[in-house]
Design an enzyme around this catalytic site. Structure first.
Site, PDB file in Angstrom:
ATOM      1  N   LYS A 128      25.948   8.529  -6.074  1.00  0.00           N
ATOM      2  CA  LYS A 128      26.055   9.854  -5.463  1.00  0.00           C
ATOM      3  C   LYS A 128      24.681  10.501  -5.362  1.00  0.00           C
ATOM      4  CE  LYS A 128      28.237  14.356  -6.237  1.00  0.00           C
ATOM      5  NZ  LYS A 128      26.947  15.090  -6.125  1.00  0.00           N
ATOM      6  N   LYS A 139      19.589   8.269  -8.855  1.00  0.00           N
ATOM      7  CA  LYS A 139      19.582   6.888  -8.371  1.00  0.00           C
ATOM      8  C   LYS A 139      18.173   6.412  -7.998  1.00  0.00           C
ATOM      9  CE  LYS A 139      21.124   6.863  -4.337  1.00  0.00           C
ATOM     10  NZ  LYS A 139      19.754   6.921  -3.738  1.00  0.00           N
ATOM     11  N   LYS A 150      16.211  10.814   3.252  1.00  0.00           N
ATOM     12  CA  LYS A 150      15.184  11.713   2.707  1.00  0.00           C
ATOM     13  C   LYS A 150      13.857  10.990   2.535  1.00  0.00           C
ATOM     14  CE  LYS A 150      17.118  13.121  -1.114  1.00  0.00           C
ATOM     15  NZ  LYS A 150      18.241  12.169  -1.165  1.00  0.00           N
ATOM     16  N   ASP A 163      26.866   8.579  -0.975  1.00  0.00           N
ATOM     17  CA  ASP A 163      27.884   9.541  -0.550  1.00  0.00           C
ATOM     18  C   ASP A 163      28.573   9.075   0.723  1.00  0.00           C
ATOM     19  OD1 ASP A 163      25.508  11.447  -1.824  1.00  0.00           O
ATOM     20  OD2 ASP A 163      27.540  12.039  -2.389  1.00  0.00           O
TER      21      ASP A 163
END
Length: 251
Positions: free
Chosen positions: A9, A14, A40, A126
């Site tokens: 998530k 992570k 990102k 996600d």
């Protein structure tokens, strides 16, 4: 060459863990390539002194010729860093960057040139559809490791990822390698992670205790493994890397 993907998530730590696991594998004498598959494009910033490197998708959009030296940056502890990148916000498919990055690395002969012993795909968990499943496909990651805490939303996302891995296995995709518990100090954290693992026929391969050392290392733009080599957290990260190697039959 071992190849695995780390899913989890958003916000679960992570990318921090991926960078530290890459560093732990490098500390074991391996040549490691980490491929950031999050729009990102910050997966490798810890390995690159806080710098966000140029992404494959940015280079593709420029329509200018580019080579491996433009894609691959050697970072901390010799880890080779690649960022897939993402679309302009609100436009295009984020998964496209992953597809472009993996195809570009293959087409330009990255694996032949750099000869990595381990390839680590750091993937946002996600969303598990389209391009985000690309690292699971045959020829890329052979195992998927899921990072979770004991928080309900993290467990829920981890279960969805595990379900996707199970569903895609019939297509000869990657298999589930195990769960990594990134502790947040919530009640019954270990029990929740163990139940998740049991539900999907796998196990919790390691736990990483919460520590201010991660924040201190991030502030210095370095992995914990490099900045605090004698710490308990580095021991846990090295243990995680060793467990992964054992799962691949590389003692």
């Amino acid at each position: 060459m071992i190849k695995f993907a780390v899913y989890g998530k958003g916000g679960i730590g992570k990318s921090t863990l991926s960078s530290n696991i890459s560093s732990a594998l490098a500390a074991r004498g391996m040549r490691v390539m980490q491929i950031g598959c999050d729009p990102k494009a910050d997966s490798t910033s810890l390995l690159c002194g806080g710098e966000r490197i140029k992404t494959v998708l940015d280079l593709v959009r420029s329509r200018q010729p580019f080579g491996l030296d433009d894609i691959v940056r050697e970072g901390s502890m010799g880890v080779l860093c690649v960022e897939a990148g993402g679309p302009v916000p609100g436009l295009g498919c984020a998964g496209r960057g992953i597809i472009n990055a993996l195809e570009a690395l293959e087409e330009k002969g990255a694996y032949e040139k750099y000869k990595p012993d381990a390839v680590v795909y750091d993937v946002l968990g996600d969303v598990v559809c389209g391009g985000f499943t690309m690292p699971m496909r045959k020829g890329y990651a052979d195992k998927v490791f899921i990072v979770t805490s004991g928080e309900n939303m993290s467990i829920y996302a981890a279960a969805n990822i595990a379900m996707a891995v199970e569903n895609f296995r019939k297509r000869d995709y990657a298999q589930l390698g195990g769960i990594i518990l990134n502790c947040r100090g919530v009640e019954n954290e270990e029990e929740k992670a163990a139940q998740l693992a049991e539900d999907f026929g796998t196990r919790v391969i390691s736990r990483i205790d919460r520590s201010s050392l991660f924040e201190k290392a991030e502030a210095a733009h370095k992995p914990v493994v490099e900045m605090f080599p004698e710490s308990e957290q580095t021991r846990q990260l090295l243990f995680t890397a060793d467990e992964m190697l054992r799962i691949f039959g590389r003692e």
